[in-house]
Design a protein around this motif. Structure first.
Motif, short mmCIF file in Angstrom:
data_model
loop_
_atom_site.label_atom_id
_atom_site.label_comp_id
_atom_site.label_asym_id
_atom_site.label_seq_id
_atom_site.Cartn_x
_atom_site.Cartn_y
_atom_site.Cartn_z
N THR A 135 -106.04 44.70 -83.67
CA THR A 135 -105.95 45.49 -82.44
C THR A 135 -104.59 45.28 -81.78
O THR A 135 -103.98 46.24 -81.28
CB THR A 135 -107.09 45.13 -81.48
N VAL A 289 -105.42 47.09 -72.17
CA VAL A 289 -106.69 47.38 -71.47
C VAL A 289 -106.39 47.88 -70.06
O VAL A 289 -106.97 48.86 -69.59
CB VAL A 289 -107.58 46.12 -71.44
N SER A 295 -112.27 50.11 -71.29
CA SER A 295 -113.56 49.82 -71.92
C SER A 295 -113.43 49.32 -73.35
O SER A 295 -114.41 49.28 -74.09
CB SER A 295 -114.45 51.07 -71.89
N LEU A 296 -112.25 48.93 -73.76
CA LEU A 296 -112.02 48.47 -75.13
C LEU A 296 -112.92 47.29 -75.47
O LEU A 296 -113.03 46.33 -74.71
CB LEU A 296 -110.55 48.04 -75.30
N GLU A 297 -113.56 47.35 -76.64
CA GLU A 297 -114.37 46.25 -77.14
C GLU A 297 -113.77 45.75 -78.45
O GLU A 297 -113.45 46.53 -79.34
CB GLU A 297 -115.83 46.66 -77.36
N LEU A 298 -113.63 44.43 -78.55
CA LEU A 298 -113.16 43.81 -79.78
C LEU A 298 -114.34 43.47 -80.68
O LEU A 298 -115.47 43.32 -80.21
CB LEU A 298 -112.37 42.54 -79.47
N LEU A 322 -110.10 35.53 -74.08
CA LEU A 322 -110.10 36.70 -73.20
C LEU A 322 -110.04 36.28 -71.74
O LEU A 322 -109.28 36.86 -70.95
CB LEU A 322 -111.35 37.55 -73.46
N LEU A 327 -109.20 38.71 -68.73
CA LEU A 327 -110.24 39.70 -68.98
C LEU A 327 -111.61 39.06 -68.92
O LEU A 327 -111.78 37.88 -69.26
CB LEU A 327 -110.04 40.34 -70.36
N ARG A 331 -117.17 42.49 -70.63
CA ARG A 331 -116.74 43.90 -70.60
C ARG A 331 -116.07 44.33 -71.90
O ARG A 331 -115.73 45.50 -72.05
CB ARG A 331 -115.78 44.12 -69.43
N HIS A 332 -115.87 43.38 -72.81
CA HIS A 332 -115.10 43.70 -74.02
C HIS A 332 -115.77 43.19 -75.29
O HIS A 332 -115.11 42.92 -76.29
CB HIS A 332 -113.69 43.13 -73.88
N GLY A 333 -117.11 43.05 -75.23
CA GLY A 333 -117.86 42.79 -76.45
C GLY A 333 -118.50 41.43 -76.57
O GLY A 333 -119.09 41.12 -77.62
#
Length: 441
Positions: A135, A289, A295-298, A322, A327, A331-333
């Motif tokens: 990413t 982000v 709303s990016l999820e890893l 994160l 972050l 919110r990102h997975g």
């Protein structure tokens, strides 16, 4: 003399097949399966010298470990030179590698294909899983609008049991690409069953920190699998995200002195973001982000592909990273809360995760950032203080593979090939059962 012959390379629409014929003294490192790699578009117009690259990229390191020569009818001249450069790097890294020579009846220098994708030439591509490293590489090269390439054959096997994982990965990558107007490419190969990976592990695990493919073969191997696809699509630059970073001198199968040397007619490969630590890569993602993708999820979990389990070492490590980049993991997975700091400490101190020098450097990178970060809760403060004070070398030393695995490897090393081949299904089943038991813990 030890030899490996690459024979009968054939193509039917989008599927490449060939035979691997090793001499008796190296036969135990190959299963006897036909080498098969499939793509999501036709490769019928790709020259044979390019079609030979996927199998050569994966067979040659095995040959070099045994001092074996490799024979093939035709090979791309640029790739033949690349193999010499990669061989020099790997032999400089590992004392147990002996080397060997590639013999080809013909070397070719085909003109690069000029095929376009939906009317627009694709100038670059990126090996992509949706994890931190790939990413970050997308963020760095997003102005190029790279095609996102995902490969089935290493962490996701061709076995039917992994069909769901592959579907989950494809769906996630396609969704990521669609949101950004990118092309995708999907590659499927039986590379780790055409090679006898358990036997390679049995013989060479004592020489490497990880497994055979991670420690020796995967940089050259995964990039090489992409060659027919890259030629057919007219891809000039192929990026693979760095795992480690400048200053970490680990023996690893994907490094700048390996990946940057891989090339074939029309394509050069690039080991990307080596100048950034993993935490700095998370910083780059955090900036992206904030500016473009709130709303990016890893997806970093090795246990599942339809999200992150939130409980394995890699999930916890990413969640902490994160937070350190500003972050909120949830919110990102990652379903991460403050009390999870207690779980991380307990697992690390208790040796519940098998760690290598790879993970030791990852946690050291986090520790460096912790020293600069004001904790936001008492639990976080307690964990930060513990991490700064703990001896990471002791944590890695305490997290050794179970004795049962070491016994299986030693037995395989010392078993005659015919006997091993007969017992192989049982050995593999036992090892898989032990792995499952350990993963449940």
């Amino acid at each position: 003399m030890s030899t490996i012959v690459i024979d009968r390379i054939t193509v039917r629409e989008n599927t490449l097949e060939c035979e691997i014929r090793p001499s008796a003294d190296v036969a135990r490192f190959f299963s006897g399966e036909t080498f098969v790699t499939s793509y999501d578009r036709s490769i019928e117009d790709v020259p044979e010298g390019i079609l030979a690259i996927p199998v050569l990229a994966n067979v040659c390191p095995v040959a070099w470990a045994n001092g074996a020569d490799v024979y093939v009818d035709e090979v791309d001249a640029s790739f033949a030179r690349a193999l010499e450069d990669v061989k020099a790097s790997l032999l400089g890294m590992y004392d147990f590698l002996e080397g060997g020579t590639l013999y080809a009846r013909r070397t070719i220098e085909p003109k690069p294909a000029a095929e376009s994708i939906d009317g627009a030439e694709s100038e670059s591509a990126l090996l992509f899983t949706g994890g931190v490293d790939s990413t970050c590489s997308y963020v760095r090269h997003r102005d190029e609008e790279p095609a996102l390439v995902s490969i089935r054959g290493w962490t996701i096997t061709p076995d039917r049991a992994d069909d769901r994982k592959w579907d989950d990965l494809r769906n996630r990558v396609e969704s990521f690409a669609d949101e950004r107007g990118l092309e995708t490419a999907f590659v499927e190969s039986n590379v780790l069953s055409a090679l006898d990976h358990p036997m390679l592990l049995a013989h060479y695990k004592r020489h490497v920190d990880g497994a055979w493919y991670s420690s020796v073969g995967h940089g050259l191997g995964l990039l090489g699998l992409c060659a027919p696809m890259a030629y057919a699509r007219g891809i000039g630059d192929l990026y693979v995200a760095a795992t480690h970073w400048d200053g970490i001198d680990l023996e690893w199968g994907s490094r700048p002195d390996i990946d940057d040397n891989v090339r074939w007619s029309g394509t050069r490969c690039h080991h990307d973001a080596y100048e950034l630590t993993r935490q700095e890569r998370l910083d780059a993602i955090a900036d992206y982000v904030e500016s473009d993708a709130p709303s990016l999820e890893l997806q970093t979990c090795n246990v599942r592909m339809d999200g992150n389990c939130g409980e394995c070492e890699k999930c916890y490590r990413t969640a902490v990273g994160l937070r350190l980049s500003g972050l909120e993991p949830s919110r990102h997975g990652y379903a991460f809360v403050d009390r999870d700091y207690d779980e991380i400490r307990s697992a690390l101190e208790g040796g519940e995760w098998v760690l290598g020098q790879d993970e030791r450097h990852m946690w050291a990178d986090i520790r460096d950032r912790v020293r600069e970060t004001e904790p936001s809760s008492e639990r976080e403060r307690a964990f930060f203080e513990w991490l700064v004070a703990v001896d990471l070398d002791e944590l890695v030393a305490d997290a050794r593979p179970p004795l049962s695995h070491r016994i299986l490897r030693a037995g395989a090393r010392n078993t005659p090939t015919r006997v091993y081949n007969g017992a192989y299904p049982t050995v593999k089943a036992v090892k898989m059962g032990l792995d499952r038991i350990r993963s449940v813990r």
